[in-house]
Design a protein around this motif. Sequence first.
Motif, PDB file in Angstrom:
ATOM      1  N   LEU A 148       0.790  -1.519  -0.109  1.00 30.91           N
ATOM      2  CA  LEU A 148       0.137  -0.027   0.027  1.00 30.91           C
ATOM      3  C   LEU A 148       0.774   0.842  -0.277  1.00 30.91           C
ATOM      4  O   LEU A 148       2.196   1.583   0.505  1.00 30.91           O
ATOM      5  CB  LEU A 148      -0.702  -0.067   1.030  1.00 30.91           C
ATOM      6  N   GLY A 149       0.425   2.333  -0.373  1.00 39.05           N
ATOM      7  CA  GLY A 149       1.066   3.394  -0.777  1.00 39.05           C
ATOM      8  C   GLY A 149       1.244   4.282   0.744  1.00 39.05           C
ATOM      9  O   GLY A 149       0.347   4.225   1.081  1.00 39.05           O
ATOM     10  N   PRO A 150       2.423   5.397   0.658  1.00 40.35           N
ATOM     11  CA  PRO A 150       2.016   6.079   1.732  1.00 40.35           C
ATOM     12  C   PRO A 150       0.596   6.853   2.289  1.00 40.35           C
ATOM     13  O   PRO A 150      -0.043   6.993   1.151  1.00 40.35           O
ATOM     14  CB  PRO A 150       3.293   7.202   1.416  1.00 40.35           C
ATOM     15  N   ASP A 151       0.819   7.498   3.218  1.00 44.69           N
ATOM     16  CA  ASP A 151      -0.773   7.706   3.519  1.00 44.69           C
ATOM     17  C   ASP A 151      -0.679   9.485   3.615  1.00 44.69           C
ATOM     18  O   ASP A 151      -0.726  10.283   3.982  1.00 44.69           O
ATOM     19  CB  ASP A 151      -0.897   7.507   5.220  1.00 44.69           C
ATOM     20  N   ALA A 152      -1.006   9.383   2.423  1.00 42.19           N
ATOM     21  CA  ALA A 152      -0.766  11.248   1.198  1.00 42.19           C
ATOM     22  C   ALA A 152      -1.601  11.247   0.060  1.00 42.19           C
ATOM     23  O   ALA A 152      -2.079  10.166  -0.543  1.00 42.19           O
ATOM     24  CB  ALA A 152       1.130  11.185   1.599  1.00 42.19           C
ATOM     25  N   THR A 153      -1.899  12.336  -0.266  1.00 41.94           N
ATOM     26  CA  THR A 153      -2.563  12.587  -1.332  1.00 41.94           C
ATOM     27  C   THR A 153      -1.283  13.155  -2.610  1.00 41.94           C
ATOM     28  O   THR A 153      -0.149  13.037  -2.341  1.00 41.94           O
ATOM     29  CB  THR A 153      -2.869  14.251  -1.207  1.00 41.94           C
ATOM     30  N   ALA A 154      -1.801  12.858  -3.452  1.00 39.97           N
ATOM     31  CA  ALA A 154      -1.301  13.544  -4.804  1.00 39.97           C
ATOM     32  C   ALA A 154      -0.002  14.479  -4.720  1.00 39.97           C
ATOM     33  O   ALA A 154       0.504  14.923  -5.347  1.00 39.97           O
ATOM     34  CB  ALA A 154      -1.560  13.699  -6.175  1.00 39.97           C
ATOM     35  N   LEU A 155      -0.693  15.874  -3.623  1.00 42.09           N
ATOM     36  CA  LEU A 155      -0.481  17.165  -3.372  1.00 42.09           C
ATOM     37  C   LEU A 155       0.948  17.158  -2.176  1.00 42.09           C
ATOM     38  O   LEU A 155       0.963  17.419  -1.665  1.00 42.09           O
ATOM     39  CB  LEU A 155      -0.935  18.372  -3.538  1.00 42.09           C
ATOM     40  N   GLY A 156       1.306  15.808  -1.854  1.00 41.62           N
ATOM     41  CA  GLY A 156       1.947  15.457  -0.586  1.00 41.62           C
ATOM     42  C   GLY A 156       3.524  15.906  -0.886  1.00 41.62           C
ATOM     43  O   GLY A 156       3.742  15.833   0.135  1.00 41.62           O
ATOM     44  N   GLN A 157       3.346  16.265  -1.761  1.00 38.45           N
ATOM     45  CA  GLN A 157       5.156  16.716  -1.966  1.00 38.45           C
ATOM     46  C   GLN A 157       5.842  18.339  -1.846  1.00 38.45           C
ATOM     47  O   GLN A 157       5.183  18.652  -2.481  1.00 38.45           O
ATOM     48  CB  GLN A 157       6.363  16.366  -3.613  1.00 38.45           C
ATOM     49  N   ILE A 158       5.825  18.406  -0.402  1.00 40.40           N
ATOM     50  CA  ILE A 158       6.627  19.749  -0.004  1.00 40.40           C
ATOM     51  C   ILE A 158       7.541  20.352   0.099  1.00 40.40           C
ATOM     52  O   ILE A 158       7.865  21.526   0.067  1.00 40.40           O
ATOM     53  CB  ILE A 158       5.418  19.794   1.515  1.00 40.40           C
ATOM     54  N   PHE A 159       8.379  19.476  -0.239  1.00 39.85           N
ATOM     55  CA  PHE A 159      10.168  20.527   0.379  1.00 39.85           C
ATOM     56  C   PHE A 159      11.069  18.917  -0.401  1.00 39.85           C
ATOM     57  O   PHE A 159      10.805  17.510  -0.515  1.00 39.85           O
ATOM     58  CB  PHE A 159      10.132  19.850   1.787  1.00 39.85           C
ATOM     59  N   TRP A 160      11.637  19.704  -1.575  1.00 38.43           N
ATOM     60  CA  TRP A 160      12.600  19.415  -2.150  1.00 38.43           C
ATOM     61  C   TRP A 160      13.862  19.483  -1.542  1.00 38.43           C
ATOM     62  O   TRP A 160      13.983  20.691  -1.612  1.00 38.43           O
ATOM     63  CB  TRP A 160      12.294  19.353  -3.400  1.00 38.43           C
ATOM     64  N   TYR A 161      15.103  18.626  -2.020  1.00 33.31           N
ATOM     65  CA  TYR A 161      16.553  19.208  -1.579  1.00 33.31           C
ATOM     66  C   TYR A 161      17.207  18.205  -2.304  1.00 33.31           C
ATOM     67  O   TYR A 161      17.563  17.507  -2.818  1.00 33.31           O
ATOM     68  CB  TYR A 161      16.636  18.899  -0.012  1.00 33.31           C
ATOM     69  N   THR A 162      18.442  18.537  -2.749  1.00 31.68           N
ATOM     70  CA  THR A 162      19.477  18.606  -2.984  1.00 31.68           C
ATOM     71  C   THR A 162      21.201  18.575  -2.116  1.00 31.68           C
ATOM     72  O   THR A 162      20.742  18.639  -1.065  1.00 31.68           O
ATOM     73  CB  THR A 162      20.554  19.092  -3.927  1.00 31.68           C
ATOM     74  N   LEU A 163      21.594  16.805  -2.390  1.00 32.46           N
ATOM     75  CA  LEU A 163      22.793  17.321  -1.551  1.00 32.46           C
ATOM     76  C   LEU A 163      23.788  17.810  -2.585  1.00 32.46           C
ATOM     77  O   LEU A 163      24.208  16.583  -3.209  1.00 32.46           O
ATOM     78  CB  LEU A 163      23.224  15.745  -0.675  1.00 32.46           C
ATOM     79  N   GLU A 322       3.661  23.830   9.210  1.00 30.80           N
ATOM     80  CA  GLU A 322       4.208  23.154  10.486  1.00 30.80           C
ATOM     81  C   GLU A 322       5.145  21.790  10.521  1.00 30.80           C
ATOM     82  O   GLU A 322       6.777  22.225  10.866  1.00 30.80           O
ATOM     83  CB  GLU A 322       3.190  22.619  11.743  1.00 30.80           C
ATOM     84  N   VAL A 323       4.734  20.982   8.723  1.00 28.87           N
ATOM     85  CA  VAL A 323       5.640  19.938   8.710  1.00 28.87           C
ATOM     86  C   VAL A 323       6.819  20.631   8.020  1.00 28.87           C
ATOM     87  O   VAL A 323       8.679  19.929   8.632  1.00 28.87           O
ATOM     88  CB  VAL A 323       5.274  18.822   7.689  1.00 28.87           C
ATOM     89  N   ILE A 324       6.857  21.707   7.674  1.00 30.56           N
ATOM     90  CA  ILE A 324       8.230  21.974   6.885  1.00 30.56           C
ATOM     91  C   ILE A 324       8.736  22.812   7.965  1.00 30.56           C
ATOM     92  O   ILE A 324      10.044  22.819   7.707  1.00 30.56           O
ATOM     93  CB  ILE A 324       7.598  23.234   5.787  1.00 30.56           C
ATOM     94  N   GLU A 325       8.993  23.620   8.511  1.00 32.72           N
ATOM     95  CA  GLU A 325       8.886  24.360   9.655  1.00 32.72           C
ATOM     96  C   GLU A 325      10.298  22.653  10.358  1.00 32.72           C
ATOM     97  O   GLU A 325      10.812  23.382  10.611  1.00 32.72           O
ATOM     98  CB  GLU A 325       8.482  24.938  10.792  1.00 32.72           C
ATOM     99  N   ALA A 326       9.400  21.685  10.694  1.00 32.00           N
ATOM    100  CA  ALA A 326      10.465  20.560  11.566  1.00 32.00           C
ATOM    101  C   ALA A 326      11.147  20.314  10.756  1.00 32.00           C
ATOM    102  O   ALA A 326      11.937  19.821  11.026  1.00 32.00           O
ATOM    103  CB  ALA A 326       9.017  19.716  11.695  1.00 32.00           C
ATOM    104  N   VAL A 327      10.278  19.646   9.131  1.00 38.00           N
ATOM    105  CA  VAL A 327      12.221  19.309   8.463  1.00 38.00           C
ATOM    106  C   VAL A 327      12.988  19.973   8.611  1.00 38.00           C
ATOM    107  O   VAL A 327      14.153  19.905   8.800  1.00 38.00           O
ATOM    108  CB  VAL A 327      11.196  18.942   6.881  1.00 38.00           C
TER     109      VAL A 327
END
Length: 359
Positions: A148-163, A322-327
């Motif tokens: 089963l996929g993650p418990d999120a919607t198709a718009l759940g991508q809120i933060f992208w980053y690179t290393l 809140e999730v982005i600030e916690a990240v």
Amino acid sequence: MASSAHTTWFRFVKWWLDRRVVAGVVFLLVILSGIYVAPFDWKVGAIDRSPIPVDAIPDIGENQQIVFTEWPGRSPRDVEDQVTYPLTASLMGIPGVRTVRSSSAFGFSSLYVIFEDDAEFYWARARILEKLSSLSPGTLPEGVTPALGPDATALGQIFWYTLEGQDLNGKPVGGWDPDELRSIQDWSVRFALQSVEGVSEVASVGGFVREYQVDVDPEAMRGHGVNLAQVADAVRKSNLDVGARTLEVNGVEYLVRGRGFIKSLEDLEATVIVSRNNTPIRIRDVGHVSLGPALRRGALDDEGAPAVGGVVVARYMENPLEVIEAVKDKLAEIKPGLPSRTLEDGTVSKVTVVPFYDR
């Protein structure tokens, strides 16, 4: 009629003007209530705020759940006939399901289970898990397990980053291979961010996943009388610790165990495939073992250059702010522990997480 309305409005305003203390208290309460629920990241002293969850992108999608199934090496037709169709027929019987949309590709199957709008999100997930766990034997091929996929919607991508490798002044200096950055992302950054409250999943993108690769020599295999299945079985069974109960010597009991986890290329090369006349035939006798990149089906591009990074997916009904600030707080916490190295010119290159999408 207009005169009556004017008189009523005049009396209302006059009542508040005559009671200025009451008006001031009500006005102050309204302001404090607005600050308490305002959907912004305001730091207001000791006030314990409860911001209203607000998203930059409204979710107007359907109430859906995703079931993903891997069957490596199989054609889309085989996946459709033996995985996708049986799963679709089984999941259609779940209460509240409106329709099931499916997609079969090389080596995997994706099912989108669409529920009625009034179906509760986690109730729907529980019903799918219940149905998957009760599939009769033989419904799916052996070794195939749907997830089963993650418990999120198709718009759940809120933060992208690179290393990236940066110097002490924050200037990109490189010095890290894509496979090294991918290992840091998979085993350090990703696990740290997954522990953040409200994060459903952290997916890695780009780079190369390290793996042991065995290139066999057909002529050597024929000469030693072994086949490819025996080689694969030897590799599979070699990376394993085993227990052998206990052994009593001079009144002392010793625990006996066999240590077999692979730690180097030499360990894999020394793996015994078969034994002929008390002579072991090892993997190094029939092939070459090396450390290389796993096959990948995607990449991450940073202004025309290949990059390694990840995407943070927020859980359903969580407050993205809140999730982005916690990240961000978690990234600041793990920053000192990220690895660094000194380059040939004396520059210190430290792995740094660089955000490039913040919703």
